[in-house]
Design a protein around this motif. Structure first.
Motif, short mmCIF file in Angstrom:
data_model
loop_
_atom_site.label_atom_id
_atom_site.label_comp_id
_atom_site.label_asym_id
_atom_site.label_seq_id
_atom_site.Cartn_x
_atom_site.Cartn_y
_atom_site.Cartn_z
N ILE A 235 -37.83 -7.78 -2.60
CA ILE A 235 -38.78 -7.41 -1.56
C ILE A 235 -38.37 -8.18 -0.30
N LEU B 77 -40.81 -10.19 2.07
CA LEU B 77 -41.37 -11.43 1.54
C LEU B 77 -40.27 -12.45 1.21
N VAL C 190 -38.24 -12.17 -1.32
CA VAL C 190 -38.33 -12.32 -2.78
C VAL C 190 -37.20 -11.56 -3.46
N ARG D 287 -36.34 -11.31 -7.53
CA ARG D 287 -36.74 -11.78 -8.86
C ARG D 287 -35.94 -11.10 -9.97
N LEU E 57 -47.26 -14.27 -10.47
CA LEU E 57 -46.96 -13.66 -9.18
C LEU E 57 -48.25 -13.40 -8.42
N THR E 58 -48.16 -13.39 -7.10
CA THR E 58 -49.35 -13.11 -6.30
C THR E 58 -49.65 -11.61 -6.32
N GLU F 127 -50.39 -9.98 -3.75
CA GLU F 127 -49.67 -9.45 -2.58
C GLU F 127 -48.27 -8.99 -2.96
N GLU F 128 -47.56 -9.78 -3.75
CA GLU F 128 -46.20 -9.41 -4.16
C GLU F 128 -46.22 -8.15 -5.03
N LYS G 135 -46.89 -5.10 -2.83
CA LYS G 135 -45.71 -4.71 -2.05
C LYS G 135 -44.64 -4.08 -2.95
N LEU G 136 -44.51 -4.60 -4.19
CA LEU G 136 -43.56 -4.02 -5.14
C LEU G 136 -43.92 -2.57 -5.43
#
Length: 60
Positions: free
Chosen positions: A21, A24, A26, A28, A38-39, A41-42, A45-46
């Protein structure tokens, strides 16, 4: 739900699963049966990136 709230995510696939992402910063990789916090938010967005929803539904 608070965007910074942590959610436990587990790789239910027998291989590695990964995603990136850029907004962000990120990148992973989940190894088989690995779990991470994980948040929200993440994860949200994913779900919006190409293939992200499939990753969430079928692999994590």
């Amino acid at each position: 739900m608070d965007s910074k709230e942590k959610i436990k995510v587990i790789n239910k696939y027998n291989g590695s699963v990964g995603y990136e992402i850029p907004e962000l910063g990120v990148n992973r990789i989940f190894y088989p049966k690995e779990s991470k916090l994980l948040t929200f938010e993440e994860l949200e967005k994913l779900s919006f990136i190409p293939g992200g929803l499939e990753i969430l539904r079928n692999y994590l």
